[in-house]
Design an enzyme around this catalytic site. Structure first.
Site, PDB file in Angstrom:
ATOM      1  N   MET A 104      13.530  47.612  48.096  1.00  0.00           N
ATOM      2  CA  MET A 104      12.709  47.801  49.385  1.00  0.00           C
ATOM      3  C   MET A 104      12.972  46.462  50.037  1.00  0.00           C
ATOM      4  SD  MET A 104       9.281  49.580  47.820  1.00  0.00           S
ATOM      5  CE  MET A 104       9.497  50.690  46.330  1.00  0.00           C
ATOM      6  N   SER A 105      13.742  45.879  50.225  1.00  0.00           N
ATOM      7  CA  SER A 105      14.059  44.630  50.994  1.00  0.00           C
ATOM      8  C   SER A 105      15.477  44.432  51.375  1.00  0.00           C
ATOM      9  CB  SER A 105      13.632  43.432  50.183  1.00  0.00           C
ATOM     10  OG  SER A 105      14.236  43.077  49.122  1.00  0.00           O
ATOM     11  N   ALA A 107      14.572  41.673  43.667  1.00  0.00           N
ATOM     12  CA  ALA A 107      14.343  42.460  42.166  1.00  0.00           C
ATOM     13  C   ALA A 107      14.445  43.910  42.638  1.00  0.00           C
ATOM     14  CB  ALA A 107      12.853  42.107  41.671  1.00  0.00           C
ATOM     15  N   ASN A 161      14.292  46.932  36.569  1.00  0.00           N
ATOM     16  CA  ASN A 161      13.845  48.453  35.606  1.00  0.00           C
ATOM     17  C   ASN A 161      14.808  49.116  35.999  1.00  0.00           C
ATOM     18  OD1 ASN A 161      12.371  48.092  38.519  1.00  0.00           O
ATOM     19  ND2 ASN A 161      12.808  50.269  38.278  1.00  0.00           N
ATOM     20  N   HIS A 203       4.705  47.275  38.432  1.00  0.00           N
ATOM     21  CA  HIS A 203       5.240  45.888  38.994  1.00  0.00           C
ATOM     22  C   HIS A 203       5.104  44.859  38.002  1.00  0.00           C
ATOM     23  CE1 HIS A 203       5.681  43.816  42.645  1.00  0.00           C
ATOM     24  NE2 HIS A 203       4.771  42.794  42.297  1.00  0.00           N
ATOM     25  N   SER A 210      10.654  38.928  44.558  1.00  0.00           N
ATOM     26  CA  SER A 210       9.714  39.130  43.339  1.00  0.00           C
ATOM     27  C   SER A 210      10.180  38.297  42.159  1.00  0.00           C
ATOM     28  CB  SER A 210       9.589  40.469  43.243  1.00  0.00           C
ATOM     29  OG  SER A 210       8.859  41.285  44.249  1.00  0.00           O
ATOM     30  N   TYR A 249       7.655  48.270  53.872  1.00  0.00           N
ATOM     31  CA  TYR A 249       6.570  49.081  53.472  1.00  0.00           C
ATOM     32  C   TYR A 249       5.078  48.662  53.788  1.00  0.00           C
ATOM     33  CZ  TYR A 249       6.378  45.912  49.587  1.00  0.00           C
ATOM     34  OH  TYR A 249       6.314  44.991  48.573  1.00  0.00           O
ATOM     35  N   GLU A 250       4.976  47.471  54.359  1.00  0.00           N
ATOM     36  CA  GLU A 250       3.692  46.855  54.583  1.00  0.00           C
ATOM     37  C   GLU A 250       3.096  47.367  55.966  1.00  0.00           C
ATOM     38  OE1 GLU A 250       3.454  42.326  54.157  1.00  0.00           O
ATOM     39  OE2 GLU A 250       5.418  42.832  53.024  1.00  0.00           O
ATOM     40  N   HIS A 275       4.421  37.304  45.642  1.00  0.00           N
ATOM     41  CA  HIS A 275       5.130  36.953  47.042  1.00  0.00           C
ATOM     42  C   HIS A 275       4.234  35.876  47.427  1.00  0.00           C
ATOM     43  CE1 HIS A 275       7.901  40.247  47.535  1.00  0.00           C
ATOM     44  NE2 HIS A 275       7.360  40.817  46.420  1.00  0.00           N
ATOM     45  N   HIS A 326       8.063  42.896  53.850  1.00  0.00           N
ATOM     46  CA  HIS A 326       8.602  44.444  53.657  1.00  0.00           C
ATOM     47  C   HIS A 326       8.340  45.408  54.523  1.00  0.00           C
ATOM     48  CE1 HIS A 326       8.424  42.143  49.905  1.00  0.00           C
ATOM     49  NE2 HIS A 326       9.481  42.759  49.367  1.00  0.00           N
TER      50      HIS A 326
HETATM   51  I1  8IG Z   1      11.648  45.556  41.369  1.00  0.00           I
HETATM   52  O1  8IG Z   1      12.938  51.305  41.170  1.00  0.00           O
HETATM   53  C1  8IG Z   1      11.927  47.305  42.230  1.00  0.00           C
HETATM   54  N1  8IG Z   1      12.004  47.508  43.342  1.00  0.00           N
HETATM   55  N2  8IG Z   1      13.002  51.499  45.758  1.00  0.00           N
HETATM   56  N3  8IG Z   1      13.057  51.472  43.339  1.00  0.00           N
HETATM   57  C2  8IG Z   1      12.900  50.826  44.544  1.00  0.00           C
HETATM   58  N4  8IG Z   1      12.389  49.482  44.718  1.00  0.00           N
HETATM   59  C3  8IG Z   1      12.270  48.858  43.555  1.00  0.00           C
HETATM   60  C4  8IG Z   1      12.642  49.239  42.324  1.00  0.00           C
HETATM   61  C5  8IG Z   1      12.770  50.659  42.203  1.00  0.00           C
HETATM   62  N5  8IG Z   1      12.191  48.395  41.372  1.00  0.00           N
END
Ligand code: 8IG
Length: 278
Positions: free
Chosen positions: A216-217, A129, A240, A252, A41, A101-102, A73, A99
């Site tokens: 998450m990757s 990210a 973040n 996001h 990202s 989570y998809e 993406h 990912h």
């Molecule tokens: I950008 O704060 C991003 N991806 N799990 N937690 C998780 N994935 C993220 C975060 C986050 N920020």
């Protein structure tokens, strides 16, 4: 595409990756690439710093990939020729990734890196990210991944493949990158399935476990590439503060904006180090 349709596609994942590699060779006219980068990202503009790609095509033109839909993406593959004193380096750049989570399972998540290794890549650079767990990190700060903690209970490998992961994020490559930019810090990345972000209590748990970054990757791709014998570099961009660190909520759009701002610096860094990694 439904999960059941995918089952056939990945019955023999290495064969699908080999077919992907052959399609890339045909599409680019380049028999073998040496290095691959997966841009997470907000990292797309860092790829632009590599120059003008010789080829760009949609991932769904290549066997084993599907169209990607998540904001930021774009689902493209680029082939770059990077000129350096060692001659020309052929770099494959994946814009976007799949990912966990998809919900499509683990195979599509690692298909890109497997295809890249089959295409000849000996070094895989994984960017992402992420959230900053370490309170010393600032938004917009890139951090090298030194090690990871997997909290997904999912591996891209099955069967009796007891692969050693003690040097998963290559010490050799990290040393080269830190030599190029001595201000870079290293941290431990937690892989969280998502798609929900963590609760503040979960972030507290992760920090207690010794984690600095959460996302998450990256982790399945790193394992899949390493298991095939490639060397891995992981770079996280803190976009973040993780849940509960500042009291702000996570969104996001903020992530995309922070990525864009750091992209120029990261693009220059990547361009500078690539010739030194091979
Ligand atoms: I950008 O704060 C991003 N991806 N799990 N937690 C998780 N994935 C993220 C975060 C986050 N920020």
């Amino acid at each position: 595409m439904s999960a059941s349709t995918n089952e056939g596609l990945y019955l023999d994942p290495m064969k699908t990756a080999q077919q992907g590699a052959e399609a890339i060779a045909q599409r680019t006219g380049i028999a073998s690439h040496q290095i691959a980068l997966v841009m997470g990202s907000g990292w797309v503009s860092a790829a632009d710093a590599l120059g003008t790609p010789h080829h760009e095509f949609d991932t769904h033109e290549i066997p084993g990939f599907e169209a990607q839909t998540v904001l930021g993406h774009s689902g493209k593959i680029r082939s770059y020729v990077i000129d350096c004193d060692k001659g020309a380096i052929n770099a494959l750049v994946f814009l976007g990734r799949t990912h966990l989570y998809e919900g499509k399972g683990i195979e599509p998540v690692v298909h890109g890196v497997r295809t890249a290794v089959k295409a000849g890549c000996k070094v895989i650079i994984l960017t992402n990210a992420c959230g900053g767990i370490n309170t010393a990190y600032r938004v917009g700060q890139p951090v090298l991944i030194r090690d990871h903690i997997s909290l997904t209970a999912t591996s891209p490998l099955s069967g009796a493949q007891f692969v050693d992961l003690t040097d998963l994020y290559s010490k050799r490559i990290r040393a080269i990158v830190k030599n190029e930019d001595p201000t870079l810090e290293e941290g431990v990345y937690v892989h969280w399935r998502g798609p929900t972000y963590e609760t503040p209590a979960e972030i507290h748990m992760m920090r207690t476990m010794g984690a600095d970054l959460v996302g998450m990757s990256t982790v399945p791709e790193a394992i899949a590439a390493h298991a095939m014998g490639a060397e891995v570099l992981g770079i996280s961009l803190v976009t973040n503060a993780a849940a509960g660190v500042t009291g702000e909520k996570l969104n996001h759009e903020e992530v995309i904006a922070a990525g864009k701002n750091a992209a120029d610096r990261m693009g220059a860094l990547l361009k500078g180090v690539i010739p030194k990694l091979l």
